[in-house]
Design a protein around this motif. Structure first.
Motif: not given
Length: 221
Positions: A85-88
């Motif tokens: 989710s952080d990368r997205i």
């Protein structure tokens, strides 16, 4: 190429800057978002390496502001967060890529090259103008089928001109691309490197022309 590194870990920042300098790049370093904003508003960068957790805020706010201002500078996010989710979230905000800490410097350099190729629409490693070929990754230049040895700043100067033949570059803009903010630059520094590069290009189909009061332009047959 000219990079902006936004990273508050001084040991990591020094290591990245040292490796990028060895690769022939110019790199400015900002340890806070406020400094990054000041650099980005006054400098012309090919790539921004952006940490997320900074002393004065979240690097994602800088990324969002940067994209909201319609700035298309390539951005690679440096993050210790490994959640999908952080990368997205950073990709959705406009990052071109991300790399998770700790990382290998060779991987970072490879990601930088890949992002810059995508941004410029260039897939080939070797560029060609007239009878001069230039491999910006390897730093190899051939003039009339003969390899010529250029120093780092000569390579940077050639890269700037090579990527925009026919475009006039003011002296100050070239100085900004060749030197970082903390370097003491004399008024004739750009002229010195222009003169050196002209000597290397002698006998080829490329020439650097001076436009008084405007700057320099790379022309080819």
């Amino acid at each position: 190429m000219k990079f902006l590194l936004v990273e508050d870990n001084m040991d990591l920042a020094k290591a990245i800057c040292a490796r990028m300098h060895l690769d022939g790049h110019t790199i400015d370093h900002a340890g806070k978002i406020d400094d990054a904003i000041a650099f980005s508003q006054t400098g012309d960068y090919d790539l921004i390496l952006l940490d997320i957790m900074l002393p004065d805020g979240d690097g994602r706010s800088f990324l969002k502001q940067h994209r909201d201002q319609k700035r298309d500078t390539a951005v690679i996010v440096l993050t210790a967060r490994s959640q999908v989710s952080d990368r997205i979230s950073v990709l959705d905000l406009g990052a071109d890529d991300y790399i998770t800490k700790p990382f290998d410097h060779e991987e970072l350099q490879a990601r930088c090259r890949a992002v810059l190729r995508r941004k410029t629409g260039t897939s080939q490693a070797v560029l060609q103008l007239a009878d001069v070929s230039f491999n910006p990754v390897a730093g190899v230049v051939t003039v009339c089928d003969k390899v010529v040895n250029l120093r780092n700043r000569e390579l940077r100067l050639l890269e700037v001109l090579f990527n925009a033949p026919g475009q006039i570059f003011p002296k100050q803009k070239l100085a900004d691309r060749l030197f970082s903010y903390d370097e003491d630059v004399s008024e004739n520094a750009v002229e010195v490197y222009i003169a050196r590069l002209r000597k290397h290009l002698e006998g080829s189909g490329l020439k650097i022309t001076t436009h008084r009061g405007l700057g320099y332009r790379l022309d080819h047959d």
